[in-house]
Design a protein around this motif. Sequence first.
Motif, PDB file in Angstrom:
ATOM      1  N   MET A 185      25.313 -11.765   4.270  1.00 31.62           N
ATOM      2  CA  MET A 185      24.168 -11.235   3.554  1.00 31.62           C
ATOM      3  C   MET A 185      24.058  -9.737   3.830  1.00 31.62           C
ATOM      4  SD  MET A 185      20.240 -12.402   3.757  1.00 31.62           S
ATOM      5  CE  MET A 185      19.822 -13.022   2.178  1.00 31.62           C
ATOM      6  N   SER A 186      23.660  -8.981   2.849  1.00 31.62           N
ATOM      7  CA  SER A 186      23.520  -7.518   2.927  1.00 31.62           C
ATOM      8  C   SER A 186      22.270  -7.131   3.710  1.00 31.62           C
ATOM      9  CB  SER A 186      23.464  -6.970   1.502  1.00 31.62           C
ATOM     10  OG  SER A 186      22.682  -5.842   1.407  1.00 31.62           O
ATOM     11  N   THR A 187      22.314  -5.982   4.396  1.00 34.25           N
ATOM     12  CA  THR A 187      21.142  -5.501   5.144  1.00 34.25           C
ATOM     13  C   THR A 187      20.091  -4.886   4.223  1.00 34.25           C
ATOM     14  OG1 THR A 187      22.217  -3.387   5.525  1.00 34.25           O
ATOM     15  CG2 THR A 187      22.434  -5.055   7.245  1.00 34.25           C
ATOM     16  N   PHE A 188      20.459  -4.627   2.981  1.00 33.52           N
ATOM     17  CA  PHE A 188      19.523  -4.026   2.022  1.00 33.52           C
ATOM     18  C   PHE A 188      19.108  -5.032   0.960  1.00 33.52           C
ATOM     19  CE2 PHE A 188      22.089  -0.476   3.615  1.00 33.52           C
ATOM     20  CZ  PHE A 188      21.082   0.280   4.176  1.00 33.52           C
ATOM     21  N   GLY A 189      18.914  -6.260   1.332  1.00 35.43           N
ATOM     22  CA  GLY A 189      18.546  -7.301   0.387  1.00 35.43           C
ATOM     23  C   GLY A 189      17.081  -7.189  -0.035  1.00 35.43           C
ATOM     24  N   PHE A 190      16.722  -7.997  -1.011  1.00 39.89           N
ATOM     25  CA  PHE A 190      15.356  -8.028  -1.530  1.00 39.89           C
ATOM     26  C   PHE A 190      14.528  -8.986  -0.683  1.00 39.89           C
ATOM     27  CE2 PHE A 190      12.275  -9.873  -4.594  1.00 39.89           C
ATOM     28  CZ  PHE A 190      11.530  -8.719  -4.810  1.00 39.89           C
ATOM     29  N   HIS A 191      13.430  -8.481  -0.089  1.00 37.47           N
ATOM     30  CA  HIS A 191      12.568  -9.293   0.762  1.00 37.47           C
ATOM     31  C   HIS A 191      11.113  -9.135   0.307  1.00 37.47           C
ATOM     32  CE1 HIS A 191      15.975  -9.827   3.413  1.00 37.47           C
ATOM     33  NE2 HIS A 191      16.137  -8.515   3.436  1.00 37.47           N
ATOM     34  N   PRO A 192      10.698  -9.896  -0.711  1.00 30.86           N
ATOM     35  CA  PRO A 192       9.337  -9.741  -1.224  1.00 30.86           C
ATOM     36  C   PRO A 192       8.281 -10.150  -0.196  1.00 30.86           C
ATOM     37  CG  PRO A 192      10.372 -11.661  -2.190  1.00 30.86           C
ATOM     38  CD  PRO A 192      11.427 -10.958  -1.378  1.00 30.86           C
ATOM     39  N   VAL A 193       7.151  -9.445  -0.247  1.00 34.24           N
ATOM     40  CA  VAL A 193       6.031  -9.727   0.644  1.00 34.24           C
ATOM     41  C   VAL A 193       4.817 -10.023  -0.221  1.00 34.24           C
ATOM     42  CG1 VAL A 193       4.559  -8.770   2.442  1.00 34.24           C
ATOM     43  CG2 VAL A 193       6.973  -8.169   2.381  1.00 34.24           C
ATOM     44  N   LYS A 194       4.063 -11.057   0.143  1.00 35.47           N
ATOM     45  CA  LYS A 194       2.870 -11.409  -0.619  1.00 35.47           C
ATOM     46  C   LYS A 194       1.813 -10.326  -0.480  1.00 35.47           C
ATOM     47  CE  LYS A 194       3.288 -16.406  -0.467  1.00 35.47           C
ATOM     48  NZ  LYS A 194       2.632 -17.650  -0.137  1.00 35.47           N
ATOM     49  N   LYS A 195       1.015 -10.151  -1.540  1.00 33.65           N
ATOM     50  CA  LYS A 195      -0.080  -9.188  -1.504  1.00 33.65           C
ATOM     51  C   LYS A 195      -1.161  -9.687  -0.548  1.00 33.65           C
ATOM     52  CE  LYS A 195      -1.202  -6.765  -5.285  1.00 33.65           C
ATOM     53  NZ  LYS A 195      -1.797  -6.550  -6.598  1.00 33.65           N
ATOM     54  N   PRO A 196      -1.817  -8.794   0.158  1.00 34.83           N
ATOM     55  CA  PRO A 196      -2.902  -9.230   1.046  1.00 34.83           C
ATOM     56  C   PRO A 196      -4.080  -9.759   0.233  1.00 34.83           C
ATOM     57  CG  PRO A 196      -2.745  -6.838   1.000  1.00 34.83           C
ATOM     58  CD  PRO A 196      -1.593  -7.365   0.215  1.00 34.83           C
ATOM     59  N   LYS A 197      -4.800 -10.690   0.808  1.00 33.47           N
ATOM     60  CA  LYS A 197      -5.923 -11.304   0.103  1.00 33.47           C
ATOM     61  C   LYS A 197      -7.251 -10.602   0.388  1.00 33.47           C
ATOM     62  CE  LYS A 197      -3.958 -15.710  -0.759  1.00 33.47           C
ATOM     63  NZ  LYS A 197      -3.416 -15.610  -2.080  1.00 33.47           N
ATOM     64  N   HIS A 198      -7.288  -9.723   1.390  1.00 34.43           N
ATOM     65  CA  HIS A 198      -8.541  -9.060   1.733  1.00 34.43           C
ATOM     66  C   HIS A 198      -8.862  -7.933   0.749  1.00 34.43           C
ATOM     67  CE1 HIS A 198      -5.486  -6.555   3.697  1.00 34.43           C
ATOM     68  NE2 HIS A 198      -6.335  -5.555   3.527  1.00 34.43           N
ATOM     69  N   LYS A 199     -10.138  -7.634   0.636  1.00 33.57           N
ATOM     70  CA  LYS A 199     -10.602  -6.565  -0.250  1.00 33.57           C
ATOM     71  C   LYS A 199     -10.662  -5.259   0.518  1.00 33.57           C
ATOM     72  CE  LYS A 199     -12.368  -9.114  -3.812  1.00 33.57           C
ATOM     73  NZ  LYS A 199     -12.363  -8.941  -5.183  1.00 33.57           N
ATOM     74  N   ARG A 200     -10.691  -4.180  -0.205  1.00 32.26           N
ATOM     75  CA  ARG A 200     -10.780  -2.853   0.371  1.00 32.26           C
ATOM     76  C   ARG A 200     -12.152  -2.672   1.017  1.00 32.26           C
ATOM     77  NH1 ARG A 200      -8.167   1.962  -0.873  1.00 32.26           N
ATOM     78  NH2 ARG A 200      -9.475   3.771  -0.498  1.00 32.26           N
ATOM     79  N   ASN A 201     -12.209  -2.129   2.251  1.00 35.15           N
ATOM     80  CA  ASN A 201     -13.476  -1.943   2.951  1.00 35.15           C
ATOM     81  C   ASN A 201     -14.193  -0.661   2.522  1.00 35.15           C
ATOM     82  OD1 ASN A 201     -13.187  -4.265   4.467  1.00 35.15           O
ATOM     83  ND2 ASN A 201     -12.060  -3.230   6.093  1.00 35.15           N
ATOM     84  N   LYS A 202     -13.453   0.398   2.338  1.00 32.01           N
ATOM     85  CA  LYS A 202     -14.036   1.704   2.031  1.00 32.01           C
ATOM     86  C   LYS A 202     -13.920   1.973   0.531  1.00 32.01           C
ATOM     87  CE  LYS A 202     -13.560   6.500   3.456  1.00 32.01           C
ATOM     88  NZ  LYS A 202     -12.767   7.441   4.240  1.00 32.01           N
ATOM     89  N   PRO A 203     -14.992   2.475  -0.102  1.00 32.49           N
ATOM     90  CA  PRO A 203     -14.898   2.793  -1.531  1.00 32.49           C
ATOM     91  C   PRO A 203     -13.858   3.897  -1.771  1.00 32.49           C
ATOM     92  CG  PRO A 203     -17.173   2.971  -0.759  1.00 32.49           C
ATOM     93  CD  PRO A 203     -16.315   2.750   0.435  1.00 32.49           C
ATOM     94  N   THR A 204     -13.226   3.857  -2.923  1.00 36.45           N
ATOM     95  CA  THR A 204     -12.247   4.882  -3.266  1.00 36.45           C
ATOM     96  C   THR A 204     -12.968   6.204  -3.556  1.00 36.45           C
ATOM     97  OG1 THR A 204     -12.343   4.392  -5.623  1.00 36.45           O
ATOM     98  CG2 THR A 204     -10.727   3.159  -4.302  1.00 36.45           C
ATOM     99  N   ALA A 205     -12.216   7.296  -3.590  1.00 37.71           N
ATOM    100  CA  ALA A 205     -12.798   8.602  -3.904  1.00 37.71           C
ATOM    101  C   ALA A 205     -13.409   8.582  -5.299  1.00 37.71           C
ATOM    102  CB  ALA A 205     -11.742   9.687  -3.803  1.00 37.71           C
ATOM    103  N   LYS A 206     -12.782   7.886  -6.225  1.00 37.13           N
ATOM    104  CA  LYS A 206     -13.314   7.784  -7.591  1.00 37.13           C
ATOM    105  C   LYS A 206     -14.666   7.066  -7.587  1.00 37.13           C
ATOM    106  CE  LYS A 206     -11.982   6.483 -12.238  1.00 37.13           C
ATOM    107  NZ  LYS A 206     -10.933   5.976 -13.097  1.00 37.13           N
ATOM    108  N   GLU A 207     -14.778   6.016  -6.799  1.00 39.78           N
ATOM    109  CA  GLU A 207     -16.049   5.280  -6.714  1.00 39.78           C
ATOM    110  C   GLU A 207     -17.132   6.133  -6.043  1.00 39.78           C
ATOM    111  OE1 GLU A 207     -14.159   0.781  -6.351  1.00 39.78           O
ATOM    112  OE2 GLU A 207     -14.639   1.903  -4.537  1.00 39.78           O
ATOM    113  N   ARG A 208     -16.764   6.860  -4.969  1.00 38.54           N
ATOM    114  CA  ARG A 208     -17.743   7.711  -4.284  1.00 38.54           C
ATOM    115  C   ARG A 208     -18.176   8.868  -5.170  1.00 38.54           C
ATOM    116  NH1 ARG A 208     -13.868   7.313  -0.208  1.00 38.54           N
ATOM    117  NH2 ARG A 208     -13.393   9.530  -0.377  1.00 38.54           N
ATOM    118  N   GLY A 209     -17.282   9.339  -6.029  1.00 35.65           N
ATOM    119  CA  GLY A 209     -17.575  10.487  -6.875  1.00 35.65           C
ATOM    120  C   GLY A 209     -18.226  10.156  -8.193  1.00 35.65           C
ATOM    121  N   ALA A 210     -18.421   8.884  -8.471  1.00 29.01           N
ATOM    122  CA  ALA A 210     -19.028   8.498  -9.743  1.00 29.01           C
ATOM    123  C   ALA A 210     -20.444   9.074  -9.843  1.00 29.01           C
ATOM    124  CB  ALA A 210     -19.066   6.981  -9.865  1.00 29.01           C
TER     125      ALA A 210
END
Length: 109
Positions: A1-26
Amino acid sequence: MSTFGFHPVKKPKHKRNKPTAKERGAISNEVYNAAMERSGGRCERCGSIKGLQCAHLIRRWQIDGKTTVKDVAMLCGPSVNTGTCHNWIDYTKDGKQWAVDFRDQLYEK
């Protein structure tokens, strides 16, 4: 097997804690209306009544909580048009300094 193979990772299920700059600037309707009332329907720099926009006096990423009426100014715009006050505070050194000074005045009141 190659050392540069495809190794997908699941997306995290937690939500973002801090509002984004766009949200703060609204800019909420309450903030917009209060800024318009403060300015009397005129540009707070030159006094023009044409093409008013609610412009941030500091960058969105610098805002700690939500945007308040002391973080914005009613300026003639749009910001992409050379010669408008909104363009001047966004793209010139003197304009950026004016924005800082104007914001400091608002916080002193």
